[in-house]
Design a protein around this motif. Structure first.
Motif, PDB file in Angstrom:
ATOM      1  N   TRP A  34      12.111  12.668  93.369  1.00  0.00           N
ATOM      2  CA  TRP A  34      12.433  13.955  93.984  1.00  0.00           C
ATOM      3  C   TRP A  34      11.744  15.157  93.344  1.00  0.00           C
ATOM      4  CZ3 TRP A  34      16.723  10.542  93.240  1.00  0.00           C
ATOM      5  CH2 TRP A  34      17.190   9.987  94.432  1.00  0.00           C
ATOM      6  N   ILE A  35      11.365  15.048  92.080  1.00  0.00           N
ATOM      7  CA  ILE A  35      10.790  16.212  91.401  1.00  0.00           C
ATOM      8  C   ILE A  35       9.536  15.817  90.622  1.00  0.00           C
ATOM      9  CG2 ILE A  35      12.996  17.450  91.225  1.00  0.00           C
ATOM     10  CD1 ILE A  35      13.253  16.559  88.358  1.00  0.00           C
ATOM     11  N   ASP A  36       8.839  16.813  90.149  1.00  0.00           N
ATOM     12  CA  ASP A  36       7.613  16.642  89.365  1.00  0.00           C
ATOM     13  C   ASP A  36       7.846  15.721  88.173  1.00  0.00           C
ATOM     14  OD1 ASP A  36       4.861  17.736  88.410  1.00  0.00           O
ATOM     15  OD2 ASP A  36       6.213  18.122  86.713  1.00  0.00           O
ATOM     16  N   ARG A  37       6.850  14.894  87.850  1.00  0.00           N
ATOM     17  CA  ARG A  37       7.007  13.911  86.773  1.00  0.00           C
ATOM     18  C   ARG A  37       7.283  14.550  85.428  1.00  0.00           C
ATOM     19  NH1 ARG A  37       1.415  13.304  87.495  1.00  0.00           N
ATOM     20  NH2 ARG A  37       0.287  14.146  85.721  1.00  0.00           N
ATOM     21  N   ASN A  38       6.673  15.689  85.125  1.00  0.00           N
ATOM     22  CA  ASN A  38       6.904  16.347  83.836  1.00  0.00           C
ATOM     23  C   ASN A  38       8.326  16.891  83.725  1.00  0.00           C
ATOM     24  OD1 ASN A  38       4.290  15.991  82.605  1.00  0.00           O
ATOM     25  ND2 ASN A  38       3.519  17.452  84.100  1.00  0.00           N
ATOM     26  N   VAL A  39       8.833  17.414  84.816  1.00  0.00           N
ATOM     27  CA  VAL A  39      10.210  17.909  84.833  1.00  0.00           C
ATOM     28  C   VAL A  39      11.180  16.733  84.716  1.00  0.00           C
ATOM     29  CG1 VAL A  39      11.948  19.173  86.171  1.00  0.00           C
ATOM     30  CG2 VAL A  39       9.571  19.965  86.150  1.00  0.00           C
ATOM     31  N   ALA A  40      10.919  15.674  85.459  1.00  0.00           N
ATOM     32  CA  ALA A  40      11.769  14.481  85.411  1.00  0.00           C
ATOM     33  C   ALA A  40      11.776  13.889  84.001  1.00  0.00           C
ATOM     34  CB  ALA A  40      11.282  13.442  86.420  1.00  0.00           C
ATOM     35  N   TYR A  41      10.603  13.833  83.387  1.00  0.00           N
ATOM     36  CA  TYR A  41      10.502  13.279  82.037  1.00  0.00           C
ATOM     37  C   TYR A  41      11.259  14.142  81.040  1.00  0.00           C
ATOM     38  CZ  TYR A  41       8.296  10.384  78.465  1.00  0.00           C
ATOM     39  OH  TYR A  41       8.074   9.488  77.445  1.00  0.00           O
ATOM     40  N   THR A  42      11.133  15.439  81.186  1.00  0.00           N
ATOM     41  CA  THR A  42      11.799  16.380  80.280  1.00  0.00           C
ATOM     42  C   THR A  42      13.318  16.304  80.406  1.00  0.00           C
ATOM     43  OG1 THR A  42       9.873  17.838  80.342  1.00  0.00           O
ATOM     44  CG2 THR A  42      11.969  18.819  79.629  1.00  0.00           C
ATOM     45  N   ILE A  43      13.813  16.242  81.618  1.00  0.00           N
ATOM     46  CA  ILE A  43      15.261  16.143  81.821  1.00  0.00           C
ATOM     47  C   ILE A  43      15.784  14.829  81.223  1.00  0.00           C
ATOM     48  CG2 ILE A  43      17.082  15.864  83.562  1.00  0.00           C
ATOM     49  CD1 ILE A  43      15.431  17.850  85.319  1.00  0.00           C
ATOM     50  N   GLY A  44      15.092  13.738  81.493  1.00  0.00           N
ATOM     51  CA  GLY A  44      15.491  12.449  80.930  1.00  0.00           C
ATOM     52  C   GLY A  44      15.485  12.479  79.412  1.00  0.00           C
ATOM     53  N   TYR A  45      14.471  13.101  78.853  1.00  0.00           N
ATOM     54  CA  TYR A  45      14.370  13.189  77.394  1.00  0.00           C
ATOM     55  C   TYR A  45      15.531  13.999  76.824  1.00  0.00           C
ATOM     56  CZ  TYR A  45      12.110  13.212  72.847  1.00  0.00           C
ATOM     57  OH  TYR A  45      11.834  13.010  71.516  1.00  0.00           O
ATOM     58  N   ALA A  46      15.814  15.131  77.444  1.00  0.00           N
ATOM     59  CA  ALA A  46      16.876  16.013  76.942  1.00  0.00           C
ATOM     60  C   ALA A  46      18.244  15.339  76.989  1.00  0.00           C
ATOM     61  CB  ALA A  46      16.892  17.314  77.746  1.00  0.00           C
ATOM     62  N   VAL A  47      18.539  14.654  78.073  1.00  0.00           N
ATOM     63  CA  VAL A  47      19.838  13.998  78.203  1.00  0.00           C
ATOM     64  C   VAL A  47      19.974  12.864  77.178  1.00  0.00           C
ATOM     65  CG1 VAL A  47      21.299  12.620  79.734  1.00  0.00           C
ATOM     66  CG2 VAL A  47      20.129  14.652  80.621  1.00  0.00           C
ATOM     67  N   SER A  48      18.924  12.053  77.048  1.00  0.00           N
ATOM     68  CA  SER A  48      18.997  10.952  76.090  1.00  0.00           C
ATOM     69  C   SER A  48      18.993  11.458  74.647  1.00  0.00           C
ATOM     70  CB  SER A  48      17.862   9.951  76.308  1.00  0.00           C
ATOM     71  OG  SER A  48      16.624  10.474  75.897  1.00  0.00           O
ATOM     72  N   PHE A  49      18.418  12.625  74.418  1.00  0.00           N
ATOM     73  CA  PHE A  49      18.365  13.229  73.080  1.00  0.00           C
ATOM     74  C   PHE A  49      19.766  13.432  72.500  1.00  0.00           C
ATOM     75  CE2 PHE A  49      18.830  17.164  70.666  1.00  0.00           C
ATOM     76  CZ  PHE A  49      18.005  16.918  69.581  1.00  0.00           C
TER      77      PHE A  49
END
Length: 126
Positions: A34-49
């Motif tokens: 649904w969204i840009d790969r960099n945004v998706a990657y960043t959100i995933g990283y932040a949540v797992s962080f």
């Protein structure tokens, strides 16, 4: 005894790392549709962080989660995040699909992250 303790830390780090990495990848993969790969990657990283910090503190290094360690952990992960997002885009640029690009990224970044995080939890005071 010190080698045994270090081996235990590496094993527990691996367990936490596998969980955090799979959690990150799952969030990334779902959002990627649904969204840009960099945004998706960043959100995933932040949540797992967030999960990763508490699991690393209490389970991996059997240490109290302190503000100082949180700052150090955050700086280590900021460095790791920047390495990962750059590598993600490099791999995609060279033809690896956005769905699979995180795999080689993790293979490079995870060992670097272990060294950074271990330094924080072993050498950072309260």
């Amino acid at each position: 005894m010190d080698k045994k303790k270090s081996l235990g830390e590496i094993i527990r780090f691996g367990m936490v790392g596998v969980f955090a990495t799979l959690f990150h990848y799952l969030i990334y993969w779902v959002l990627l549709h649904w969204i840009d790969r960099n945004v998706a990657y960043t959100i995933g990283y932040a949540v797992s962080f967030v999960c990763n910090f508490f699991l690393t503190s209490y389970f991996t290094f059997k240490s109290k989660a302190t503000v100082g360690k949180g700052i150090g952990f955050g700086l280590a992960h900021l460095t790791n995040y920047l390495l990962q997002i750059i590598l993600l885009n490099v791999f995609v640029h060279f033809g690896v699909s956005a769905e699979l690009a995180p795999i080689p990224v993790y293979m490079i970044a995870i060992p670097v992250n272990f060294l950074l995080v271990r330094f924080v939890f072993k050498h950072r005071s309260k």
